[in-house]
Design a protein around this motif. Sequence first.
Motif, PDB file in Angstrom:
ATOM      1  N   MET A  18     -60.696 -39.727   2.466  1.00  0.00           N
ATOM      2  CA  MET A  18     -61.421 -38.465   2.596  1.00  0.00           C
ATOM      3  C   MET A  18     -62.493 -38.369   1.509  1.00  0.00           C
ATOM      4  N   PRO A  19     -63.654 -37.821   1.825  1.00  0.00           N
ATOM      5  CA  PRO A  19     -64.718 -37.720   0.825  1.00  0.00           C
ATOM      6  C   PRO A  19     -64.378 -36.689  -0.241  1.00  0.00           C
ATOM      7  N   LYS A  20     -64.808 -36.947  -1.478  1.00  0.00           N
ATOM      8  CA  LYS A  20     -64.571 -35.998  -2.563  1.00  0.00           C
ATOM      9  C   LYS A  20     -65.735 -35.016  -2.705  1.00  0.00           C
ATOM     10  N   LYS A  21     -66.924 -35.448  -2.373  1.00  0.00           N
ATOM     11  CA  LYS A  21     -68.102 -34.600  -2.458  1.00  0.00           C
ATOM     12  C   LYS A  21     -68.868 -34.692  -1.150  1.00  0.00           C
ATOM     13  N   LEU A  22     -69.335 -33.549  -0.666  1.00  0.00           N
ATOM     14  CA  LEU A  22     -69.992 -33.535   0.637  1.00  0.00           C
ATOM     15  C   LEU A  22     -71.494 -33.313   0.563  1.00  0.00           C
ATOM     16  N   LEU A  23     -72.028 -32.941  -0.586  1.00  0.00           N
ATOM     17  CA  LEU A  23     -73.454 -32.625  -0.664  1.00  0.00           C
ATOM     18  C   LEU A  23     -74.305 -33.891  -0.578  1.00  0.00           C
ATOM     19  N   ARG A  24     -75.502 -33.723  -0.030  1.00  0.00           N
ATOM     20  CA  ARG A  24     -76.450 -34.834  -0.018  1.00  0.00           C
ATOM     21  C   ARG A  24     -76.805 -35.224  -1.458  1.00  0.00           C
ATOM     22  N   PRO A  25     -77.059 -36.498  -1.704  1.00  0.00           N
ATOM     23  CA  PRO A  25     -77.410 -36.931  -3.066  1.00  0.00           C
ATOM     24  C   PRO A  25     -78.672 -36.260  -3.595  1.00  0.00           C
ATOM     25  N   ALA A  26     -79.608 -35.922  -2.694  1.00  0.00           N
ATOM     26  CA  ALA A  26     -80.881 -35.357  -3.146  1.00  0.00           C
ATOM     27  C   ALA A  26     -80.777 -33.889  -3.553  1.00  0.00           C
ATOM     28  N   ILE A  27     -79.650 -33.232  -3.255  1.00  0.00           N
ATOM     29  CA  ILE A  27     -79.496 -31.813  -3.573  1.00  0.00           C
ATOM     30  C   ILE A  27     -79.324 -31.630  -5.077  1.00  0.00           C
ATOM     31  N   ASP A  28     -80.054 -30.657  -5.628  1.00  0.00           N
ATOM     32  CA  ASP A  28     -79.889 -30.298  -7.043  1.00  0.00           C
ATOM     33  C   ASP A  28     -78.586 -29.505  -7.167  1.00  0.00           C
ATOM     34  N   ARG A  29     -77.518 -30.201  -7.534  1.00  0.00           N
ATOM     35  CA  ARG A  29     -76.196 -29.577  -7.558  1.00  0.00           C
ATOM     36  C   ARG A  29     -76.109 -28.452  -8.593  1.00  0.00           C
ATOM     37  N   GLU A  30     -76.734 -28.660  -9.731  1.00  0.00           N
ATOM     38  CA  GLU A  30     -76.666 -27.644 -10.787  1.00  0.00           C
ATOM     39  C   GLU A  30     -77.339 -26.361 -10.334  1.00  0.00           C
ATOM     40  N   ALA A  31     -78.506 -26.493  -9.700  1.00  0.00           N
ATOM     41  CA  ALA A  31     -79.221 -25.305  -9.216  1.00  0.00           C
ATOM     42  C   ALA A  31     -78.435 -24.618  -8.109  1.00  0.00           C
ATOM     43  N   LEU A  32     -77.846 -25.399  -7.204  1.00  0.00           N
ATOM     44  CA  LEU A  32     -77.078 -24.822  -6.111  1.00  0.00           C
ATOM     45  C   LEU A  32     -75.822 -24.119  -6.622  1.00  0.00           C
ATOM     46  N   ASP A  33     -75.165 -24.712  -7.628  1.00  0.00           N
ATOM     47  CA  ASP A  33     -73.986 -24.061  -8.205  1.00  0.00           C
ATOM     48  C   ASP A  33     -74.353 -22.723  -8.835  1.00  0.00           C
ATOM     49  N   ALA A  34     -75.470 -22.671  -9.543  1.00  0.00           N
ATOM     50  CA  ALA A  34     -75.906 -21.417 -10.170  1.00  0.00           C
ATOM     51  C   ALA A  34     -76.262 -20.384  -9.106  1.00  0.00           C
ATOM     52  N   ALA A  35     -76.944 -20.843  -8.045  1.00  0.00           N
ATOM     53  CA  ALA A  35     -77.300 -19.930  -6.951  1.00  0.00           C
ATOM     54  C   ALA A  35     -76.055 -19.405  -6.259  1.00  0.00           C
ATOM     55  N   GLN A  36     -75.053 -20.263  -6.103  1.00  0.00           N
ATOM     56  CA  GLN A  36     -73.824 -19.851  -5.424  1.00  0.00           C
ATOM     57  C   GLN A  36     -73.098 -18.756  -6.200  1.00  0.00           C
ATOM     58  N   GLU A  37     -73.070 -18.867  -7.517  1.00  0.00           N
ATOM     59  CA  GLU A  37     -72.432 -17.833  -8.335  1.00  0.00           C
ATOM     60  C   GLU A  37     -73.131 -16.492  -8.163  1.00  0.00           C
ATOM     61  N   ILE A  38     -74.466 -16.522  -8.081  1.00  0.00           N
ATOM     62  CA  ILE A  38     -75.215 -15.277  -7.888  1.00  0.00           C
ATOM     63  C   ILE A  38     -74.967 -14.730  -6.485  1.00  0.00           C
ATOM     64  N   ALA A  39     -74.825 -15.624  -5.505  1.00  0.00           N
ATOM     65  CA  ALA A  39     -74.532 -15.179  -4.134  1.00  0.00           C
ATOM     66  C   ALA A  39     -73.170 -14.493  -4.067  1.00  0.00           C
ATOM     67  N   PHE A  40     -72.200 -15.019  -4.803  1.00  0.00           N
ATOM     68  CA  PHE A  40     -70.892 -14.366  -4.862  1.00  0.00           C
ATOM     69  C   PHE A  40     -71.019 -12.974  -5.486  1.00  0.00           C
ATOM     70  N   ASP A  41     -71.835 -12.863  -6.517  1.00  0.00           N
ATOM     71  CA  ASP A  41     -72.078 -11.540  -7.123  1.00  0.00           C
ATOM     72  C   ASP A  41     -72.720 -10.600  -6.111  1.00  0.00           C
ATOM     73  N   ALA A  42     -73.618 -11.143  -5.304  1.00  0.00           N
ATOM     74  CA  ALA A  42     -74.291 -10.322  -4.293  1.00  0.00           C
ATOM     75  C   ALA A  42     -73.288  -9.776  -3.284  1.00  0.00           C
ATOM     76  N   MET A  43     -72.319 -10.600  -2.893  1.00  0.00           N
ATOM     77  CA  MET A  43     -71.317 -10.157  -1.932  1.00  0.00           C
ATOM     78  C   MET A  43     -70.506  -8.972  -2.447  1.00  0.00           C
ATOM     79  N   GLU A  44     -70.340  -8.896  -3.760  1.00  0.00           N
ATOM     80  CA  GLU A  44     -69.513  -7.855  -4.361  1.00  0.00           C
ATOM     81  C   GLU A  44     -70.321  -6.703  -4.922  1.00  0.00           C
ATOM     82  N   ALA A  45     -71.639  -6.757  -4.830  1.00  0.00           N
ATOM     83  CA  ALA A  45     -72.484  -5.685  -5.379  1.00  0.00           C
ATOM     84  C   ALA A  45     -72.237  -4.372  -4.643  1.00  0.00           C
TER      85      ALA A  45
END
Length: 344
Positions: free
Chosen positions: A1-28
């Motif tokens: 089974m794969p351990k990581k599913l994101l494309r190699p070209a994706i900026d993982r650090e930027a996406l992780d930071a964006a995801q945290e803000i999206a979670f905050d948005a859900m709870e705003a």
Amino acid sequence: MPKKLLRPAIDREALDAAQEIAFDAMEAATPAKRKQLARKALSLSPFCSDGYLVLGEEASDPAGRIDLFSKAVEVGRAALDPDLAAEGQGQLWMFIEARPYMRALHSLAVALGEAGMVGDAIPHCELLLRLNEGDNQGIRYILMDFLLMAGRDADAQALWSRFAEDDFAAWTWSAVLLGYRAKAPDLQARLKRARTSNSHVEAYLTGGRKLPKDLPPYYSPGEPSEAISYAFDARKAWSSTPGALEWLRGPTPKRPKRRDDDAMSAMVAGDPERIDRAVLALLLLGLHGDGRVWKSHDWGTLDRLHDKGWITDPVGKAKSVVMTDDGLKAATDAFNALFGPTEG
């Protein structure tokens, strides 16, 4: 089974930071704050599917919701490595990186169904069940309603058989509707199992109890909250099935006219509205069980209370009727007004 599913070209650090803000948005707390945070998340990473998901939930029109949920699906899929995602198919929900994509598919399917585009919604549900065979998202309940509304009973039966041991109301009562449509020989057994699963569903489907305008925020198995959630979603499938609700209500024989009805009407004169309020208040004294009250009052008055939506139909062999939510409130108000403590 794969351990990581994101494309190699994706900026993982930027996406992780964006995801945290999206979670905050859900709870705003406010729509404005939710939209502000969602846009901030997307500014950090255009692959933040949950950013579009939040914006879609705040859209005021169905077309806008569908467009934004479609965009969420598009970017969520684009963030995943297709080869690795294919390798994880069947258990994709187990991978955190795939969940935004699957949440987006879920929301898109629901929005399409709410817009009357059931035929377009069904493939998204079927895809989710292929990606996540354990169905952690509860997609089978949505898909079952869609299949029944679309008249795809064979597919609905196959889906039900796949999760036949499910005892939630949405599953057991769907089995009843399927059985009625197919004239299944075990229909009564299905009905018995459904009533055991949740005895409140019947009243909400048949109109004995009025559905609230808004769904409860959560539900508990076997409780009225679960019955409301099921009836809210399944009422179209039931009402579009000729004779189904009439069968569920059971026979309603006409009440024979009593010889003394006319005589009593002549002897007792009064304001029907005030009489109705008084009888409704007195019914509270016999309140028992699941909102049931004894119907030992004048038939004409009981008929009027039923017409006003305060009690279920008094015609029948049962010695009691069910007081609706509106009826219970009106009865309480009338009782307090007529028999409450007086100021002294």
